[in-house]
Design a protein around this motif. Structure first.
Motif, PDB file in Angstrom:
ATOM      1  N   LYS A 241     -10.330 -11.553   2.596  1.00  0.00           N
ATOM      2  CA  LYS A 241      -9.407 -10.471   2.955  1.00  0.00           C
ATOM      3  C   LYS A 241      -9.555  -9.261   2.042  1.00  0.00           C
ATOM      4  CE  LYS A 241      -5.520 -12.163   0.161  1.00  0.00           C
ATOM      5  NZ  LYS A 241      -4.119 -12.614   0.200  1.00  0.00           N
ATOM      6  N   GLY A 242     -10.282  -9.390   0.952  1.00  0.00           N
ATOM      7  CA  GLY A 242     -10.536  -8.256   0.081  1.00  0.00           C
ATOM      8  C   GLY A 242      -9.484  -8.089  -0.997  1.00  0.00           C
ATOM      9  N   PRO A 243      -9.566  -6.984  -1.767  1.00  0.00           N
ATOM     10  CA  PRO A 243      -8.634  -6.762  -2.881  1.00  0.00           C
ATOM     11  C   PRO A 243      -7.226  -6.461  -2.388  1.00  0.00           C
ATOM     12  CG  PRO A 243     -10.021  -4.842  -2.554  1.00  0.00           C
ATOM     13  CD  PRO A 243     -10.563  -5.902  -1.654  1.00  0.00           C
ATOM     14  N   THR A 244      -6.275  -6.635  -3.274  1.00  0.00           N
ATOM     15  CA  THR A 244      -4.882  -6.341  -2.979  1.00  0.00           C
ATOM     16  C   THR A 244      -4.517  -4.967  -3.523  1.00  0.00           C
ATOM     17  OG1 THR A 244      -4.268  -8.685  -3.060  1.00  0.00           O
ATOM     18  CG2 THR A 244      -2.505  -7.072  -3.333  1.00  0.00           C
ATOM     19  N   GLU A 245      -3.997  -4.099  -2.662  1.00  0.00           N
ATOM     20  CA  GLU A 245      -3.578  -2.776  -3.105  1.00  0.00           C
ATOM     21  C   GLU A 245      -2.233  -2.891  -3.816  1.00  0.00           C
ATOM     22  OE1 GLU A 245      -3.646  -0.639   0.567  1.00  0.00           O
ATOM     23  OE2 GLU A 245      -5.723  -0.016   0.283  1.00  0.00           O
ATOM     24  N   LEU A 246      -2.124  -2.297  -5.009  1.00  0.00           N
ATOM     25  CA  LEU A 246      -0.936  -2.464  -5.843  1.00  0.00           C
ATOM     26  C   LEU A 246      -0.022  -1.240  -5.816  1.00  0.00           C
ATOM     27  CD1 LEU A 246      -2.655  -4.123  -8.938  1.00  0.00           C
ATOM     28  CD2 LEU A 246      -1.476  -5.254  -7.037  1.00  0.00           C
ATOM     29  N   PHE A 247      -0.538  -0.098  -6.236  1.00  0.00           N
ATOM     30  CA  PHE A 247       0.272   1.116  -6.287  1.00  0.00           C
ATOM     31  C   PHE A 247      -0.644   2.326  -6.222  1.00  0.00           C
ATOM     32  CE2 PHE A 247      -0.875   0.231 -10.658  1.00  0.00           C
ATOM     33  CZ  PHE A 247      -1.156   1.472 -11.193  1.00  0.00           C
ATOM     34  N   ASP A 248      -0.049   3.482  -5.966  1.00  0.00           N
ATOM     35  CA  ASP A 248      -0.840   4.712  -5.904  1.00  0.00           C
ATOM     36  C   ASP A 248      -0.136   5.823  -6.658  1.00  0.00           C
ATOM     37  OD1 ASP A 248       0.726   6.393  -3.585  1.00  0.00           O
ATOM     38  OD2 ASP A 248       0.676   4.264  -3.093  1.00  0.00           O
ATOM     39  N   ILE A 249      -0.939   6.762  -7.134  1.00  0.00           N
ATOM     40  CA  ILE A 249      -0.424   7.936  -7.827  1.00  0.00           C
ATOM     41  C   ILE A 249      -1.339   9.110  -7.506  1.00  0.00           C
ATOM     42  CG2 ILE A 249      -1.709   7.402  -9.956  1.00  0.00           C
ATOM     43  CD1 ILE A 249       0.723   8.633 -11.471  1.00  0.00           C
ATOM     44  N   GLY A 250      -0.727  10.264  -7.291  1.00  0.00           N
ATOM     45  CA  GLY A 250      -1.517  11.435  -6.938  1.00  0.00           C
ATOM     46  C   GLY A 250      -0.782  12.716  -7.242  1.00  0.00           C
ATOM     47  N   VAL A 251      -1.450  13.826  -6.998  1.00  0.00           N
ATOM     48  CA  VAL A 251      -0.862  15.131  -7.250  1.00  0.00           C
ATOM     49  C   VAL A 251      -1.348  16.108  -6.189  1.00  0.00           C
ATOM     50  CG1 VAL A 251      -2.724  15.856  -8.793  1.00  0.00           C
ATOM     51  CG2 VAL A 251      -0.458  16.924  -8.987  1.00  0.00           C
ATOM     52  N   THR A 252      -0.457  17.011  -5.772  1.00  0.00           N
ATOM     53  CA  THR A 252      -0.791  18.068  -4.828  1.00  0.00           C
ATOM     54  C   THR A 252      -0.495  19.411  -5.472  1.00  0.00           C
ATOM     55  OG1 THR A 252      -0.250  16.680  -2.919  1.00  0.00           O
ATOM     56  CG2 THR A 252      -0.368  19.045  -2.550  1.00  0.00           C
ATOM     57  N   ALA A 253      -1.453  20.338  -5.413  1.00  0.00           N
ATOM     58  CA  ALA A 253      -1.282  21.691  -5.935  1.00  0.00           C
ATOM     59  C   ALA A 253      -1.193  22.671  -4.772  1.00  0.00           C
ATOM     60  CB  ALA A 253      -2.453  22.058  -6.842  1.00  0.00           C
TER      61      ALA A 253
END
Length: 313
Positions: A241-253
């Motif tokens: 099933k592949g890796p487990t996604e945990l959390f995300d972080i990003g930024v928009t300008a």
């Protein structure tokens, strides 16, 4: 085909960017990078799942009557018809006014090859706005000039869009609120908007997924340019099933001297909650920033061990 798409999007960016820039704009929501369905119905053409997306946005905290947005989208793809069907409902409250925008969405996807598709989308519904003058707190309530009558305005609403979808790239063009093209701009209903975007995505890396993109949004003499980058951290499992996604972080300008922090946590493989916060650094700073809470859920449309569809495509 990819080179032609890049040329088309470049021309669109240059045309929209040539419009006059303004310091403030209310186009879009901070979390739209996870859900483009509100302004491009073609983007709902995503196979494998029934997608549910909702968000609540509180803008300019600390200012009475500041905008508050409630949004709900749901869509699913039917392989037999190469089609996606969806609904969208948005409620926007600003001061004494309240707007409601329910629409039905349809998208058809043409497959050029296994990793290259063109989606064409259409949405139709109603846009309404109500002015609740009874909520106005006047200093002299008996002033004969004041009108406390509640008024309602209605208009048919429709949007159309296109999205070229490849393994790592998305190119989109759309125009919304088409019926506004045949009426004068006013303060009660909404005007026609135009969008163009380019998104790069890579979910094949072992430890993280990467999403990056640029979008231009235009409404008559107002244009907003924004760029984003999002990392989604993963944990390898060694399973099919592949890796487990945990959390995300990003930024928009933004071109209007604003930054948005994007965050999210995957509760399960099919459920995610997120939070965004807008930082305004412009000279016309209003309030204490804007908060947005996001909830996403997807339901597999068929039972298979590994469907190969990453989140947020």
């Amino acid at each position: 085909m990819i080179r032609n798409a890049q040329l088309i999007c470049l021309v669109a960016f240059l045309w929209m960017g040539s419009q006059k820039l303004f310091a403030q704009t209310d186009i879009g929501e901070s979390s739209h990078w996870y859900n483009r369905g509100n302004y491009n119905p073609a983007s709902i053409a995503r196979p494998g799942y029934l997608y549910i997306f909702s968000n609540y946005r509180r803008q300019w905290v600390g200012i009475d009557g500041a905008p508050t947005v409630y949004n709900l989208n749901a869509s699913g793809y039917v392989d037999e018809y190469n089609s996606a069907f969806g609904i969208a409902l948005t409620k926007d409250e600003v001061g004494l006014t309240s707007a409601l925008n329910p629409t039905f969405q349809y998208a058809y996807r043409v497959m050029f090859r296994e990793d290259l598709n063109l989606a064409m989308g259409l949405s139709a519904g109603i846009y309404s706005r109500e002015i609740n003058a009874t909520a106005y707190e006047a200093e002299v309530i008996t002033d004969p000039v004041l009108d406390y009558t509640t008024e309602k305005f209605f208009s048919p609403d429709a949007s159309v869009g296109f999205e070229l979808q490849s393994k790592h790239f998305l190119y989109g063009l759309s125009t919304t609120h088409l019926f506004a093209l045949w009426k004068e701009d006013d303060e009660f209903l909404i005007t026609n908007h135009r969008y163009a975007y380019f998104i790069y995505r890579n979910s094949e890396l072992e430890l993280y997924n990467l999403t990056a993109g640029v979008q231009v949004a235009n409404r008559r003499n107002l244009t907003l340019v924004q760029a984003t980058a999002i990392l989604r951290i993963k944990k390898p499992t060694g399973l099919i099933k592949g890796p487990t996604e945990l959390f995300d972080i990003g930024v928009t300008a933004y071109s209007e001297k604003q930054l948005t922090l994007l965050t999210g946590i995957n509760i399960t493989r099919n459920m995610r909650v997120g939070y965004t916060y807008d930082f305004n650094f412009g000279a016309n700073k209003i309030g204490n920033g804007s908060h947005e809470i996001v909830f996403e859920y997807r339901i597999p449309l068929r039972i298979i061990r590994d469907n190969g569809y990453p989140w947020y495509d």
